[in-house]
Design an enzyme around this catalytic site. Structure first.
Site, PDB file in Angstrom:
ATOM      1  N   CYS A  93       0.901  -1.288   0.022  1.00 14.77           N
ATOM      2  CA  CYS A  93      -0.134  -0.107  -0.086  1.00 14.77           C
ATOM      3  C   CYS A  93       0.966   1.231  -0.031  1.00 14.77           C
ATOM      4  CB  CYS A  93      -1.094   0.040   1.253  1.00 14.77           C
ATOM      5  SG  CYS A  93      -2.364   1.196   0.902  1.00 14.77           S
ATOM      6  N   HIS A 116      -3.869  -5.133  -0.613  1.00 20.20           N
ATOM      7  CA  HIS A 116      -3.253  -5.447   0.966  1.00 20.20           C
ATOM      8  C   HIS A 116      -3.674  -7.019   0.847  1.00 20.20           C
ATOM      9  CE1 HIS A 116      -3.145  -1.978   3.271  1.00 20.20           C
ATOM     10  NE2 HIS A 116      -4.100  -1.680   2.531  1.00 20.20           N
ATOM     11  N   GLU A 159      -2.519  -9.462   2.904  1.00 18.69           N
ATOM     12  CA  GLU A 159      -2.974  -9.774   4.306  1.00 18.69           C
ATOM     13  C   GLU A 159      -4.312  -9.695   4.481  1.00 18.69           C
ATOM     14  OE1 GLU A 159      -1.523  -7.002   3.548  1.00 18.69           O
ATOM     15  OE2 GLU A 159      -2.662  -5.334   5.093  1.00 18.69           O
TER      16      GLU A 159
END
Lengths: 205, 253
Positions: free
Chosen positions: A82, A182, A184
């Site tokens: 990001c 993202h 994750e």
């Protein structure tokens, strides 16, 4: 001793999420703000949320900017996520007075033409044919984005998304990689990417 | 491309998921970690966890619960209930939340929204708004819908957007728990007054309500009871939306 994965702890946002994903994959992951620990990691992850200028200042003040550059010179793997990805470029509209790390050519600009900002949603990524194998697993996959700024053009583009225009979703060269989304927070596809990334790093390094 | 998120909401009271009609008559609906895991497997795009525990002491367990969910679930996680200060937000983000949702505290002091937005970025701050009809206007309520504020919805939407909210979670108290579908006028009003993403909440009772909701132009569709009761499955919601030509991440995406 060095961990498999070290997440640079520069005081930004959701560290819990960044660490948990790696832990669930069975990797040894630690967080650290110590430049020596970051320098030794097999894979360094540079997260980043919020304002690009603030992220760049923190990276410089904590000596992390120099670690990223040194790792790049040595061919050690680094993943920017990001705003951690945006920081790798030459600079950005959000923080015109703060130079970027300049490791990747390109500028971070406001996502003019986007239907609504921030883009806070899942979106499909198109991965270029000669991208590294870990990214190839994401071609056509839905991943989660949260951003109002993005890179529109760079010679290092590896993946793109469409949101009122075409934006760079991943960029990199050698062992340096940045992703605008993202991983994750991108469900099983995101985890599959992280897993593939570490396997690739281990094989190549 | 623009896509719509399907967001199950877990209202948590003392560590258990509860459900109620129009913010009262709460009933037990299960274990939050198990439910979260199930919804993610079924294709949820995001989870919202709202702690409605009355007492502040019992709330300390919220960060533990969020850590347990975050260790298992790798999609965006929004957490609210009792976020009053920057410290509360910091603890939740540290535990694994991606965004914090603020409701009553924002009404009491808009500076809380500004503070969290400037520290962690707007994308971390969701302002939750509970609103109900008062004549031809909508009034904002706090404290789980119990306390009228005298504020008009439109004015409040503009104020929180300017203060740095990254997203608005707007619940229609008139529709909540009724199963009659999302409250169209509320979202038409809110969309016309802000450029930040909006999550619609309250009123879902059937598959077509999700399709209608997506056509309102909001970014997220939240629901609770229909999922907890097993009335609708997220995979079926996604299939119905895709069949209607709407853009959303497929359940197996």
């Amino acid at each position: 001793m060095s961990a498999d994965v070290v997440v640079a702890d520069c005081g930004f946002g959701n560290m819990g999420a960044a660490l948990g994903a790696w832990r669930s994959l069975g990797y040894e992951v630690t967080r650290s703000s110590d430049p020596a620990t970051l320098a030794r990691a097999r894979l360094l992850v540079v997260p980043g949320v919020g304002h690009l200028g603030a992220v760049l200042r923190e990276l410089r003040q904590r000596g992390v900017a120099e670690v990223i550059a040194e790792r790049d010179r040595r061919g050690q793997a680094t993943l920017g996520v990001c705003v951690g990805m945006q920081a790798l470029f030459e600079g950005g509209e959000e923080a015109a007075s703060e130079a970027g790390l300049g490791l990747l050519e390109g500028w971070v600009v406001a996502m003019t033409g986007a239907p609504r900002l921030p883009e806070m949603q899942w979106n499909v990524v198109s991965v270029v044919a000669d991208a590294p194998p870990p990214l190839r697993v994401l071609d056509g996959a839905w991943v989660y984005f949260v951003h109002s700024y993005a890179v529109a053009t760079t010679p290092h583009a590896l993946a793109t998304e469409e949101f009122g225009g075409r934006w760079v979703a991943a960029a990199g060269r050698d062992a340096l990689l940045g992703v605008q989304f993202h991983p994750e927070r991108s469900g099983r596809r995101g985890l599959a990417f992280l897993d593939a990334l570490f396997r690739w790093v281990r094989t190549e390094a | 491309m623009r896509s719509v998120r399907i967001i199950p909401c877990l209202d948590v009271d003392r560590g258990r998921v509860v459900k109620g009609v129009s913010f009262v008559n709460l009933r037990d609906a299960g274990d939050p970690v198990e439910l979260a895991d199930t919804y993610v497997r079924e294709g949820a795009d995001e989870l919202v966890v709202l702690d409605i525990t009355a007492s502040v002491e019992e709330r300390a367990t919220l960060t533990e619960l969020i850590a347990a969910i975050a260790a298992k679930v790798f999609i965006p996680l929004t957490v609210g209930g009792g976020v009053r200060r920057l410290d509360d937000a910091a603890a939740l983000l540290e535990a694994g939340a991606d965004k914090v949702s603020i409701n009553s505290a924002a009404v009491a002091d808009l500076g809380v929204v500004e503070g969290i937005a400037s520290r962690y970025g707007s994308q971390c701050v969701v302002v939750a708004i509970d609103a109900a009809r008062r004549g031809d206007r909508f009034e904002v309520f706090t404290h789980g819908g119990r306390r009228p504020t005298g504020r008009e919805l439109g004015t409040w939407v503009r104020a929180v957007s300017e203060a740095g909210a990254g997203e608005l979670l707007i619940t229609s108290m008139d529709r909540d728990g009724t199963g009659r579908g999302y409250d169209r006028p509320i979202y038409e009003l809110a969309r016309s007054l802000t450029s930040v993403p909006i999550i619609a909440s309250g009123g879902v009772g059937a598959l077509e309500h999700f399709v209608e909701g997506a056509r309102l132009g909001v970014e997220g569709l939240l629901a609770a009871s229909v999922f907890h009761d097993g009335l609708l499955r997220i995979a079926d919601v996604k299939a119905a939306m895709l069949a209607a030509g709407l853009v959303t991440r497929p359940a197996d995406g």
